[in-house]
Structures are given as structure tokens and as C-alpha cells.
Design an enzyme around this catalytic site. Structure first.
Site, PDB file in Angstrom:
ATOM      1  N   HIS A   1       0.838  -1.201   0.000  1.00 48.15           N
ATOM      2  CA  HIS A   1       0.000   0.000   0.000  1.00 48.15           C
ATOM      3  C   HIS A   1       0.873   1.251   0.000  1.00 48.15           C
ATOM      4  O   HIS A   1       2.110   1.163  -0.027  1.00 48.15           O
ATOM      5  CB  HIS A   1      -1.010  -0.014   1.151  1.00 48.15           C
TER       6      HIS A   1
ATOM      7  N   HIS B   1       3.970   1.598   2.337  1.00 53.62           N
ATOM      8  CA  HIS B   1       5.182   0.892   1.895  1.00 53.62           C
ATOM      9  C   HIS B   1       5.860   1.676   0.771  1.00 53.62           C
ATOM     10  O   HIS B   1       7.081   1.788   0.708  1.00 53.62           O
ATOM     11  CB  HIS B   1       4.842  -0.513   1.385  1.00 53.62           C
TER      12      HIS B   1
ATOM     13  N   CYS C   1       0.507 -10.466  20.149  1.00 55.39           N
ATOM     14  CA  CYS C   1      -0.383  -9.995  19.072  1.00 55.39           C
ATOM     15  C   CYS C   1       0.203 -10.431  17.737  1.00 55.39           C
ATOM     16  O   CYS C   1       1.311 -10.028  17.380  1.00 55.39           O
ATOM     17  CB  CYS C   1      -0.544  -8.466  19.096  1.00 55.39           C
TER      18      CYS C   1
ATOM     19  N   CYS D   1       0.942  -7.497  15.172  1.00 57.42           N
ATOM     20  CA  CYS D   1       2.264  -6.840  15.314  1.00 57.42           C
ATOM     21  C   CYS D   1       3.369  -7.862  15.301  1.00 57.42           C
ATOM     22  O   CYS D   1       4.540  -7.491  15.233  1.00 57.42           O
ATOM     23  CB  CYS D   1       2.422  -6.117  16.644  1.00 57.42           C
TER      24      CYS D   1
ATOM     25  N   CYS E   1      -5.210  -5.200  21.167  1.00 59.10           N
ATOM     26  CA  CYS E   1      -4.071  -4.441  20.652  1.00 59.10           C
ATOM     27  C   CYS E   1      -4.638  -3.242  19.889  1.00 59.10           C
ATOM     28  O   CYS E   1      -5.433  -3.413  18.968  1.00 59.10           O
ATOM     29  CB  CYS E   1      -3.247  -5.322  19.709  1.00 59.10           C
TER      30      CYS E   1
ATOM     31  N   HIS F   1      -4.153  -3.281  16.021  1.00 59.00           N
ATOM     32  CA  HIS F   1      -4.777  -4.315  15.193  1.00 59.00           C
ATOM     33  C   HIS F   1      -6.195  -4.665  15.624  1.00 59.00           C
ATOM     34  O   HIS F   1      -6.825  -5.538  15.038  1.00 59.00           O
ATOM     35  CB  HIS F   1      -3.896  -5.569  15.159  1.00 59.00           C
TER      36      HIS F   1
ATOM     37  N   LYS G   1      -7.621   7.162   9.631  1.00 57.74           N
ATOM     38  CA  LYS G   1      -6.604   6.113   9.679  1.00 57.74           C
ATOM     39  C   LYS G   1      -6.809   5.184   8.477  1.00 57.74           C
ATOM     40  O   LYS G   1      -7.946   4.875   8.129  1.00 57.74           O
ATOM     41  CB  LYS G   1      -6.781   5.335  10.986  1.00 57.74           C
TER      42      LYS G   1
ATOM     43  N   LYS H   1      -7.971  -1.613   6.378  1.00 62.22           N
ATOM     44  CA  LYS H   1      -8.738  -2.499   5.510  1.00 62.22           C
ATOM     45  C   LYS H   1     -10.223  -2.427   5.857  1.00 62.22           C
ATOM     46  O   LYS H   1     -11.079  -2.391   4.976  1.00 62.22           O
ATOM     47  CB  LYS H   1      -8.260  -3.932   5.718  1.00 62.22           C
TER      48      LYS H   1
HETATM   49  N1  MSP Z   1       8.008  -6.729   8.605  1.00 62.03           N
HETATM   50  C1  MSP Z   1       8.072  -5.625   9.489  1.00 62.03           C
HETATM   51  C2  MSP Z   1       9.373  -4.866   9.311  1.00 62.03           C
HETATM   52  C3  MSP Z   1      10.608  -5.669   9.535  1.00 62.03           C
HETATM   53  S1  MSP Z   1      12.032  -4.720   9.237  1.00 62.03           S
HETATM   54  C4  MSP Z   1      13.280  -5.630   9.820  1.00 62.03           C
HETATM   55  C5  MSP Z   1       6.911  -4.688   9.222  1.00 62.03           C
HETATM   56  N2  MSP Z   1       6.359  -4.762   8.010  1.00 62.03           N
HETATM   57  S2  MSP Z   1       5.145  -3.849   7.496  1.00 62.03           S
HETATM   58  O1  MSP Z   1       4.749  -4.417   6.224  1.00 62.03           O
HETATM   59  O2  MSP Z   1       4.141  -3.733   8.479  1.00 62.03           O
HETATM   60  O3  MSP Z   1       5.786  -2.466   7.169  1.00 62.03           O
HETATM   61  C6  MSP Z   1       5.881  -1.441   8.138  1.00 62.03           C
HETATM   62  C7  MSP Z   1       6.428  -0.220   7.447  1.00 62.03           C
HETATM   63  O4  MSP Z   1       5.613   0.116   6.299  1.00 62.03           O
HETATM   64  C8  MSP Z   1       6.440   1.043   8.268  1.00 62.03           C
HETATM   65  O5  MSP Z   1       7.513   1.124   9.160  1.00 62.03           O
HETATM   66  C9  MSP Z   1       6.502   2.067   7.170  1.00 62.03           C
HETATM   67  O6  MSP Z   1       7.773   2.065   6.605  1.00 62.03           O
HETATM   68  C10 MSP Z   1       5.505   1.522   6.175  1.00 62.03           C
HETATM   69  N3  MSP Z   1       4.130   1.918   6.506  1.00 62.03           N
HETATM   70  C11 MSP Z   1       3.098   1.075   6.797  1.00 62.03           C
HETATM   71  N4  MSP Z   1       1.967   1.811   6.986  1.00 62.03           N
HETATM   72  C12 MSP Z   1       2.218   3.123   6.866  1.00 62.03           C
HETATM   73  C13 MSP Z   1       1.439   4.311   6.859  1.00 62.03           C
HETATM   74  N5  MSP Z   1       0.140   4.319   7.091  1.00 62.03           N
HETATM   75  N6  MSP Z   1       2.079   5.476   6.596  1.00 62.03           N
HETATM   76  C14 MSP Z   1       3.413   5.515   6.301  1.00 62.03           C
HETATM   77  N7  MSP Z   1       4.156   4.414   6.287  1.00 62.03           N
HETATM   78  C15 MSP Z   1       3.645   3.217   6.690  1.00 62.03           C
HETATM   79  O7  MSP Z   1       6.599  -3.903  10.092  1.00 62.03           O
END
Ligand code: MSP
Length: 495
Positions: free
Chosen positions: A17, A20, A125, A128, A142, A145, A287, A290
Site C-alpha cells: 500500500h 510501503h 499480538c 504486530c 491491541c 490491530h 486512519k 482495511k
Molecule cells: N516486517 C516488518 C518490518 C521488519 S524490518 C526488519 C513490518 N512490516 S510492514 O509491512 O508492516 O511495514 C511497516 C512499514 O511500512 C512502516 O515502518 C513504514 O515504513 C511503512 N508503513 C506502513 N503503513 C504506513 C502508513 N500508514 N504510513 C506511512 N508508512 C507506513 O513492520
């Protein structure tokens, strides 16, 4: 200079999304900038594929976790190609070299006596993939989530995190591990100073989808420990450790600034040099989730706008490091205003005038126009550099747009259409200044808008070299006799 940048490795439980995309684009912008200034830059991204959450989703879909991970991981990889992200490695935690490195890392921790066997009793959780305290829950759930955590009671191996408290505080206080922005540094410090650090369970007995513990294969390695080591796996291959910069959002700050540096120190390695924590997107003020159905799909965005538009919008809309809002209305307003009316219009007006008044050929005049403020260009360069060095993307972009506005104003003030009738010498000076500004803009914009940068360069009859800044920041680089090309507007207005 070597510069090793990482993004988080993303979970494969769901499609990519906009969040990322945001972090990964930040990495790409920095890569392009560091290439320009001659650094030997390396960008690592990838996917985090083990753990209970992914096994659960795969099971629901009736496929093996690896097969499911293959599918989603491929989606991430192809998305980065669509956005032209210049990563050097796309790591997957199911890669063979990573699994070996994780096993070696854990063996070292055990040999150095930082691991012991115990019993984990508490909450977990899956959303997370982390252990929770009762005090972290809201109404028993949590908060991130909206899910009631599982109660675990199982044998587990623990990492002696508690021994590292004072070392971590020291490291962070003196910026040997630089955490930015400052509020995030303070957040980690107050967490560390506010309580005793607890040892952390690093194995799970009932999660089959993971890397087995090398000395006890009844256990798999806790997914976060597995995931953090990805940075080290990739670094080892190219001798890149320590990482210069870990990029992420605030959700995973503690893993990176507490557990990860402690694990590294424990095996005798250096901690990462810096961590930059950006904010969270909300969508139309809400926020992104999904259940609200408002998750922005980066693939769909590309059906509406070229990638450069999305890239620059995301970083100009709000400061990197703060939370900010995304909306399609804001995107459209940005497109029609700052891209169509300001940047696109400037390029089109100038090239049209060179075509109409000078047969499409740039003349380099001997005289200068004393009213033209060349300093504005050098000031833009210094802001561009400091903003990219400090990850203040939005400040750098503001400076670029100030130069665009200045150039548009310079056209209005000098009215080249009048000079075309009365003063061909002044006309040549004015048009030369404007084409030079456009050339500078193409390089200033390059980290953010690589397609636009090369398009502008092509129209100016020069080949854009993406890896060298030398001389390009000087004034007067465009040669006498250069033939320009007039083409469609870069950003046609949208109704
Ligand atoms: N797999 C773990 C990270 C392991 S790193 C050793 C994880 N993955 S995640 O798919 O949940 O990705 C989290 C990251 O995605 C956040 O830290 C950020 O970089 C990005 N984002 C996810 N949601 C976001 C927003 N709503 N806004 C901005 N960035 C966000 O955690």
C-alpha cells in the site's frame, strides 16, 4: 564514500500500500541523490515472510506459506519496478543465504552466553508479531490491530536484552546511533530510562513457519529477530556493515533502536549509524485500514497519474518525519497547480519562445542581464543539498518551487514577446537565462522526478547523466547553438 540505506522488509500477509511505497521511494530518492554526489550507495529492500501471521493467512487461502509468500513478494518487486526504484538487492527472509546468516547470528549469541532457556508466559499480538503487556492494550485489545492477543505459555529461549540498557542509552545519547527526528530519539530514551528492560523471547515452539533454532529444532526463531538480521545478511555479501541509514515509520522504532542494536553489540558488531523515522499517512483525515476500505493501492494510483507525479506529491505534501494526509483532491490540486501551471508551464513557455523567436536554437550571449538574480540558483542548490542530507525533502522541494516561481515571474517581467520585436540581444539573454534555469531544474528534480528530469534534458538537447554532478551546478553550461525540441506539455491540465 559508501552509503548503505535500508527500508523495512515488508510483511507478505497483504498487498503493498501507499505506506510501503512512501518509505521505499524515500530510499530511492536518497539513492539517486547519493549517486549524483558520487557516493557508492546501496539500497536494500525486501520482504518479511515468516511467522504466525503469514502462516495463518496462507492457511485461510488454502496454500502453503512459501507459495503465498512468493506471490506477494513478487507483487512488491514488480511494484518497485513500476515506480523505477533503484534497489541493489531485494532480500526475502526465505532466501538461502539469509537463513544461514540467521542461524550463524543466533549461534554467536548463544556462544557468547546471551541466550538462555525459560518459559514465556504472556500475551502475543499476531498483527504486530510482538509480545504485549497488559498496559499496552485498550479494552483488552491491541490498539493497532483491534485484536485480542493470544495468551502464550510455552518454553522459549530468551535473549538477555536487560543487560544492554545503559549501553543503549549511552549510544543513543551521544548519537553514535543517531535517531531522527529528535522526538523519536527522546521517545526511545524515555522508554529506556523509564523502566527495567526485560529479556526478550527469541523463539516460538508452536510456529512451524520460520527458521529453526540451530541448536533446538523444536523451536523456530521469533520472526522479528529473523527479520532484523536481514540487514546484516545483505551487508555481509558486500561488506557493507554498519548500515548508514535505516528508514521506517514510527510503528517499528523500538525494534530497530532497542532490540536490534543490542543484538549487534552482543555479537561484537557495530550498531547501525542512523535511523530515520517518518510519519504515518491518514487518508482523507482517517486512519488507513482495511476495515474502513480506504487503503490506497499504489498500482491503482499509477492508472491515474504518471509515477513522477505521485513521487513528488508524496514528498512535497508534508514534512518527512511528520504525519500527513493523503487525498485524491489534494493530489489533483497539486497536479493542476504546481505541476501543470508552474513547472510544466515554465518549460513549455520557454521552449516555445526559443522555437518561435530563435528557430529552436539556443544562443549564448556575451552580456548578462543585471536584473537576473543568479544567486537564486546557487541558493537553491545549497538548500537542495542540505535538505537531502537531512531528509527534509519537503524543504528542498519548496526551494525548487521558489526557483520555478522566480523564473515564471522573470518571463512576466521581461515580456520576451515584446523583446522579439524590439531588442533581439536582450531577448537572447533572457531566453538563455531561462533555458539555463530549466536545465538546473532538471537536475534538482532528478532524485524526485527522474522521468521528468530526463525528458527536460532531452528537450534541451543534452543527455542526462544520472551519476555525476560535477560542473552541472555551474552557470552557463548550455552551449551556443544547442537545438531544443518542442513537444507536448509535460503536465497537461486535468478537468
Ligand atoms: N516486517 C516488518 C518490518 C521488519 S524490518 C526488519 C513490518 N512490516 S510492514 O509491512 O508492516 O511495514 C511497516 C512499514 O511500512 C512502516 O515502518 C513504514 O515504513 C511503512 N508503513 C506502513 N503503513 C504506513 C502508513 N500508514 N504510513 C506511512 N508508512 C507506513 O513492520
Amino acid at each position: 564514500m559508501k552509503y548503505f540505506i535500508t527500508t523495512p522488509i515488508y510483511y507478505v500477509n497483504d498487498a503493498p500500500h501507499i505506506g510501503h511505497l512512501y518509505t521505499t521511494l524515500a530510499g530511492d530518492i536518497l539513492v539517486r541523490y547519493h549517486k549524483l554526489i558520487g557516493d557508492d550507495v546501496y539500497l536494500l529492500t525486501g520482504t518479511d515472510e515468516h511467522g504466525a501471521k503469514i502462516a495463518e493467512v496462507a492457511e485461510k487461502k488454502g496454500i502453503e506459506p512459501k507459495e503465498f509468500a512468493d506471490q506477494i513478494s513478487a507483487q512488491f518487486k514488480s511494484l518497485w519496478a513500476k515506480y523505477d526504484v533503484k534497489f541493489d538487492r531485494f532480500i526475502r527472509t526465505t532466501d538461502a543465504d539469509h537463513e544461514i546468516t540467521v542461524a550463524e547470528f543466533l549461534t554467536k549469541l548463544k556462544e557468547k552466553d546471551f541466550i538462555y532457556k525459560g518459559e514465556y508466559k504472556g500475551l502475543y499480538c499476531r498483527g504486530c508479531e510482538s509480545y504485549k503487556k497488559q498496559s499496552e492494550l485498550v479494552d483488552g485489545k491491541c490498539p493497532d490491530h483491534n485484536r485480542v492477543p493470544e495468551e502464550l505459555s510455552e518454553p522459549a529461549y530468551f535473549f538477555k536484552l536487560s543487560q544492554f540498557k545503559s549501553q543503549l542509552i549511552e549510544l543513543i545519547k551521544c548519537n553514535a546511533l543517531l535517531i531522527q527526528p529528535e522526538i523519536r530519539k527522546n521517545e526511545v530514551l524515555s522508554f529506556l530510562q523509564g523502566q527495567e528492560l526485560e529479556d526478550v523471547a527469541i523463539s516460538r515452539q508452536n510456529v512451524a513457519w520460520g527458521i529453526p533454532l540451530p541448536w533446538d529444532n523444536k523451536h523456530t526463531i521469533y520472526v522479528w529477530v529473523d527479520a532484523l538480521i536481514n540487514y546484516y545478511t545483505a551487508a555481509k555479501e558486500k561488506n557493507l556493515w554498519p548500515a548508514d541509514l535505516h528508514l521506517m515509520a514510527k510503528d517499528i522504532l523500538r525494534f530497530h533502536c532497542v532490540i536490534w542494536p543490542a543484538m549487534l553489540i552482543a555479537i561484537g558488531e557495530k550498531p547501525p549509524k542512523s535511523v530515520f523515522v517518518h510519519g504515518y499517512f491518514t487518508i482523507d483525515g482517517q486512519k488507513m485500514s482495511k476495515s474502513l476500505g480506504n487503503v490506497v493501492d499504489p498500482d491503482k494510483l499509477l492508472e491515474q497519474y504518471p509515477r513522477d507525479v505521485i513521487r513528488v506529491f508524496l514528498f512535497k505534501a508534508f514534512p518527512f518525519g511528520s504525519d500527513g494526509d493523503f487525498s485524491f483532491d489534494l493530489l489533483k490540486e497539486f497536479y493542476n497547480g504546481q505541476l501543470a501551471n508552474e513547472l510544466g508551464n515554465l518549460v513549455q513557455r520557454v521552449l516555445t519562445m526559443v522555437k518561435n523567436y530563435q528557430n529552436g536554437v539556443i544562443t549564448k550571449p556575451k552580456d548578462i542581464d543585471p536584473t537576473f538574480e543568479i544567486d537564486k540558483v546557487s541558493e537553491t542548490w545549497s538548500l537542495w543539498k542540505s535538505s537531502l542530507d537531512n531528509l527534509q525533502f519537503e524543504l528542498g522541494l519548496k526551494a525548487i518551487w521558489a526557483l520555478i516561481k522566480y523564473a515564471n515571474q522573470y518571463i512576466d517581467d521581461n515580456k520576451p514577446w515584446g523583446l522579439a520585436k524590439s531588442d533581439s540581444e536582450k531577448l537572447a539573454i533572457v531566453l538563455y537565462n531561462l533555458t539555463e534555469v530549466i536545465r538546473h531544474l532538471s537536475i534538482l528534480l532528478l532524485p524526485y522526478m527522474p522521468d521528468t528530469a530526463s525528458e527536460i534534458s532531452n528537450r534541451l538537447g543534452i543527455k542526462l547523466q544520472e551519476d555525476l554532478l560535477v560542473d552541472k551546478q555551474n552557470w552557463g553550461v548550455l552551449k551556443d547553438g544547442t537545438k531544443i525540441e518542442l513537444s507536448e506539455a509535460l503536465f497537461p491540465r486535468r478537468g
